[in-house]
Write a protein that holds these residues in place. Sequence first.
Motif, PDB file in Angstrom:
ATOM      1  N   LYS B 158       0.835  -1.205   0.000  1.00  0.00           N
ATOM      2  CA  LYS B 158       0.000   0.000   0.000  1.00  0.00           C
ATOM      3  C   LYS B 158       0.868   1.254   0.000  1.00  0.00           C
ATOM      4  N   ASN B 159       2.020   1.158   0.703  1.00  0.00           N
ATOM      5  CA  ASN B 159       2.916   2.322   0.771  1.00  0.00           C
ATOM      6  C   ASN B 159       3.532   2.690  -0.572  1.00  0.00           C
ATOM      7  N   THR B 160       3.581   1.732  -1.497  1.00  0.00           N
ATOM      8  CA  THR B 160       4.186   2.063  -2.793  1.00  0.00           C
ATOM      9  C   THR B 160       3.383   3.141  -3.526  1.00  0.00           C
ATOM     10  N   THR B 161       2.112   3.326  -3.147  1.00  0.00           N
ATOM     11  CA  THR B 161       1.314   4.372  -3.806  1.00  0.00           C
ATOM     12  C   THR B 161       1.922   5.745  -3.594  1.00  0.00           C
ATOM     13  N   LEU B 162       2.692   5.890  -2.500  1.00  0.00           N
ATOM     14  CA  LEU B 162       3.314   7.187  -2.226  1.00  0.00           C
ATOM     15  C   LEU B 162       4.384   7.523  -3.257  1.00  0.00           C
ATOM     16  N   LEU B 163       4.868   6.481  -3.968  1.00  0.00           N
ATOM     17  CA  LEU B 163       5.883   6.725  -5.004  1.00  0.00           C
ATOM     18  C   LEU B 163       5.359   7.645  -6.091  1.00  0.00           C
ATOM     19  N   SER B 164       4.035   7.725  -6.229  1.00  0.00           N
ATOM     20  CA  SER B 164       3.475   8.566  -7.288  1.00  0.00           C
ATOM     21  C   SER B 164       3.871  10.026  -7.113  1.00  0.00           C
ATOM     22  N   VAL B 165       4.191  10.436  -5.862  1.00  0.00           N
ATOM     23  CA  VAL B 165       4.621  11.838  -5.681  1.00  0.00           C
ATOM     24  C   VAL B 165       6.001  12.071  -6.297  1.00  0.00           C
ATOM     25  N   LEU B 166       6.755  10.979  -6.510  1.00  0.00           N
ATOM     26  CA  LEU B 166       8.045  11.123  -7.195  1.00  0.00           C
ATOM     27  C   LEU B 166       7.868  10.916  -8.702  1.00  0.00           C
ATOM     28  N   THR B 167       6.608  10.862  -9.137  1.00  0.00           N
ATOM     29  CA  THR B 167       6.231  10.587 -10.527  1.00  0.00           C
ATOM     30  C   THR B 167       6.713   9.216 -11.012  1.00  0.00           C
ATOM     31  N   PRO B 169       5.610   5.845 -12.205  1.00  0.00           N
ATOM     32  CA  PRO B 169       4.286   5.552 -12.783  1.00  0.00           C
ATOM     33  C   PRO B 169       3.627   4.283 -12.218  1.00  0.00           C
ATOM     34  N   ASP B 170       3.326   4.287 -10.930  1.00  0.00           N
ATOM     35  CA  ASP B 170       2.653   3.145 -10.309  1.00  0.00           C
ATOM     36  C   ASP B 170       1.153   3.250 -10.568  1.00  0.00           C
ATOM     37  N   LEU B 171       0.399   2.345  -9.949  1.00  0.00           N
ATOM     38  CA  LEU B 171      -1.055   2.334 -10.138  1.00  0.00           C
ATOM     39  C   LEU B 171      -1.695   3.702  -9.880  1.00  0.00           C
ATOM     40  N   LEU B 172      -1.336   4.292  -8.743  1.00  0.00           N
ATOM     41  CA  LEU B 172      -1.973   5.551  -8.369  1.00  0.00           C
ATOM     42  C   LEU B 172      -1.598   6.673  -9.335  1.00  0.00           C
ATOM     43  N   TYR B 173      -0.341   6.676  -9.747  1.00  0.00           N
ATOM     44  CA  TYR B 173       0.114   7.698 -10.692  1.00  0.00           C
ATOM     45  C   TYR B 173      -0.647   7.567 -12.010  1.00  0.00           C
ATOM     46  N   GLN B 174      -0.794   6.328 -12.479  1.00  0.00           N
ATOM     47  CA  GLN B 174      -1.529   6.080 -13.719  1.00  0.00           C
ATOM     48  C   GLN B 174      -2.978   6.529 -13.587  1.00  0.00           C
ATOM     49  N   ALA B 175      -3.543   6.308 -12.399  1.00  0.00           N
ATOM     50  CA  ALA B 175      -4.923   6.726 -12.169  1.00  0.00           C
ATOM     51  C   ALA B 175      -5.056   8.232 -12.335  1.00  0.00           C
ATOM     52  N   GLY B 176      -4.109   8.956 -11.720  1.00  0.00           N
ATOM     53  CA  GLY B 176      -4.128  10.402 -11.823  1.00  0.00           C
ATOM     54  C   GLY B 176      -4.005  10.859 -13.274  1.00  0.00           C
TER      55      GLY B 176
END
Lengths: 274, 215
Positions: B158-167, B169-176
């Motif tokens: 779940k914590n890997t979603t925070l990687l999206s702030v570093l751009t 391209p994880d699941l959450l980043y792709q969602a955005g």
Amino acid sequence: MNTPDTSRENPLVSIRGLSKAYAAHTVLREIDLDVHEGEVVALLGSSGSGKTTLLRCVNLLEKPDRGRIEISGQAIFNQSAGGDDKAGIKQKQVNTLRSRVGMVFQHFNLFPHMTVLGNVMEGPRIVLKEDGAINRKRAMEYLEKVGMADFADRMPHRLSGGQKQRVSIARALNMRPEVMLFDEPTSALDPELVGEVLSTMITLAKEGMTMLVVTHELGFALEVADRVVFLDQGTIEAEGPPADVLLHPTNERVQSFVNRFHATAELMRPLLQD
Amino acid sequence: MFDWSIITQNADLILKGLWITLYYTVVTTVLGLAMGLLVALAQLTRITAISWAGRLFVEFFRNVPLLVWLLWSYYALPIFLDINISKQLAGIMALSLYGAGYYAEILRAGIQTLDAGQTDAARALGMSTGQAMRRIILPQAFRRMIPPLAGQTIIQMKNTTLLSVLTVPDLLYQAGYIASFTYRPMEVYTAIGVVFLIILIPSNYLARKLETHNR
């Protein structure tokens, strides 16, 4: 059992001036004790007398504060009063020594993630780097000896206490130790299981195994031991042939210790007559 | 009201994101476990300086917010050291170290609560500290630590979603990203949440199953 050669110059285990304290509480004071080859020595005393600590010092599971311990003439602990010298004894030498001293624990301490056979083979396999086939064959012989060969593939949690203790004896024997240490080997057992462990120990004693046994079984001490050593508050209060020490105690503390057992027997007598 | 075609049309982006999420989960879990084991063992040594260093490590990562640590690792650390760090490397390093802090505590507790009699028995046979650890202590400790380790690994995912702030391209980043050009955040974020639930509910169930199995 055997006639120990007490005149020998070189005891198998020699302890001199051994002392140990936990913080301000002194557990052992200046203990001198020799165990000769083939001798069975029972360590008696009430709880807190220091007998288990003394036993655990022999293979350095417990580190004494000072004194000298020799196994077969080889010093494995040597520290004079106040000194910081350990006579240059390295951990590796301590490990080698431990591999020559077998130990049986009150709570068996079998390795729960290994089978019975795995437990018995583990020491020679890892410590002595022994060949698997030879190790297996001898492990099975020792399991046979303690009457557990049929249980070789079982996991320890499926054994009774008495069976576990017999496996733990086989595990220690498979290292072919020079001396066996027993730490209250029957104290954690249901009364009906005590006999099978004692009879295994009697077999060993008859075969000439050198044994140092901490026990509450006065009967075992009386019948099997060549010598009893009675500890009280960290000092040896009495020492000698079992019959002399236990049946005709001259020492006041031994007297009260033995009397307590008689008292329990007296208490039980009316209950047993029903 | 829901237009699920948004999701099917962009399934490739979501899959790519899922792959990245799983990749970072696996890599940071493995590295985190390895470092966590070192830190746990460090804490258990009798050498005061080393055990203190281990303690300090754990205290640091248990008390710094992960988001702060991530941003610091990517934006501040390179300036401190005057080097270039890619966002992938910064992300892996930061998440692994952070996980290590938690894994270390689980491993240390598991080793410490193991019956002292097991160490006694191993040492009485003549085993060295290393042999006793490898053959007797760790196999048992790991077995009983599987449930809390599994739990921590789920948190790690779940914590890997925070990687999206570093751009990254994880699941959450792709969602955005998908939401930004479809203007359908409702479907997109719902779908991402569902993907996590689909993966993690069975994982949690499995972890609990292992727990009862090991009793």
